[in-house]
Design an enzyme around this catalytic site. Sequence first.
Site, mmCIF file in Angstrom:
data_model
loop_
_atom_site.group_PDB
_atom_site.id
_atom_site.type_symbol
_atom_site.label_atom_id
_atom_site.label_comp_id
_atom_site.label_asym_id
_atom_site.label_seq_id
_atom_site.Cartn_x
_atom_site.Cartn_y
_atom_site.Cartn_z
ATOM 1 N N CYS A 99 0.874 -1.160 0.000
ATOM 2 C CA CYS A 99 0.000 0.000 0.000
ATOM 3 C C CYS A 99 0.916 1.216 0.000
ATOM 4 O O CYS A 99 1.894 1.229 -0.739
ATOM 5 C CB CYS A 99 -0.972 -0.039 1.178
ATOM 6 S SG CYS A 99 -0.222 -0.444 2.770
ATOM 7 N N ARG A 130 -3.178 -1.738 4.965
ATOM 8 C CA ARG A 130 -3.867 -2.501 3.917
ATOM 9 C C ARG A 130 -3.050 -3.701 3.446
ATOM 10 O O ARG A 130 -3.598 -4.809 3.302
ATOM 11 C CB ARG A 130 -4.163 -1.586 2.722
ATOM 12 C CG ARG A 130 -5.204 -0.526 2.980
ATOM 13 C CD ARG A 130 -5.233 0.519 1.876
ATOM 14 N NE ARG A 130 -4.074 1.400 1.911
ATOM 15 C CZ ARG A 130 -3.854 2.392 1.049
ATOM 16 N NH1 ARG A 130 -4.718 2.618 0.073
ATOM 17 N NH2 ARG A 130 -2.779 3.160 1.167
#
Length: 405
Positions: free
Chosen positions: A202, A208
């Site tokens: 990410c 993420r």
Amino acid sequence: MNCLQNLSRSYVVPPLQSFKAQQHQHIPFSCSFIKLGMVTYSTAQHRKLTVNVNVKAVSGSASSKNVINTDGEDKKSDLYSTNMTQAMGADLTYRHELGMNYNFICPDLIVGSCLQTPADVDKLREIGVKTIFCLQQDPDLEYFGVDIKAIQEYAKTCDDIQHIRSRIRDFDAFDLRMRLPTVISTLYNAINKNGGVAYIHCTAGLGRAPAVALAYMYWVQGYKLSEAHNLLMVIFYSPTDDGNMLKRSAFSSSKRPCFPKVDAIKSATADILTGLRKELVTLAWGDKNCSTVEISGLDIGWGQKLPLKFDKERGAWVLKKELPEGYYEYKYIVDGEWRCNELEPLTWMNKDGHTNNYVKIVDNDPSSDKASVRERLTVEDPELTEDDRNKMRQYLESCPDEEEQ
């Protein structure tokens, strides 16, 4: 695109010959990022593989960029780190000016920060990466001035690596939950096609990306979710100069201090295996003497607000919103002041001393077993049954990949 509609309601799933089982083995490994120009992998059987890597060590991670501190990049990193800490609820730091950094989570999965230049593609090729899996949205790239088109175009000229984008909104656990099924399906198909090592990133590689790696290990590689989480967060092995394995704690400088949203992974798992059922909820604030009422939390996160409309017939401020099954906390903002509604369910006081309202959406159909399945999959330490895994395989095979943009 949400592909849950492509999934059969039946729990009876025929065997899929094209799905390659990747049951994990409990072999401790790691890589040392301390020495410039080398990465050495070791396993419990003391097999070693050494490859040449042109990296510079920064805080125990591999970095792709010589340290060049500019005031602009420094301030952007400071602001990003502050926002990340507030949004994620953990003390996290990202220094974009230090270049790309990463950690091997298992031998075929790397979690790291964003690529910054086309040269980073070559650095990943040198350590066996075949799939670059980017989770960033365009605003993430624009904030740090990353030219994603240049990176994509250069990757296309290489015949041994593929660059794929599968976007998830930053600092948004609900978007992570909703996007995970399609994202993991795209990653699964890419890894099956390309083989080798996958680099999942990410922006900072702290939210993420580790969450996607955990979901992939849980859904595809056969790990229990707690095992995958421990491999990422608790136990870290690194080779010493004499080839022995040194076990480090989660708080070692060699460890990647990330904060994946595990609850989002649990909910996404339940969404696939029970279907994505939604329910319309009505929330109301009864004080008609105020001028503005908003709500924060729910499925939009604490960084955003939704306005309520005043209903003259009810004499109250009202919000109607459709929510998927799950547990949601929220709070009202009345004329700028954060307030709880005493007439709606309240949480216990949290570790920061705050109390919130909450709503829980559940399937109350007595003829359905979906509620019990969801409850089983969202407990502290869930485990997938063989039937669960068969259904996950069907989903991963049936969901079409996202189109590259």
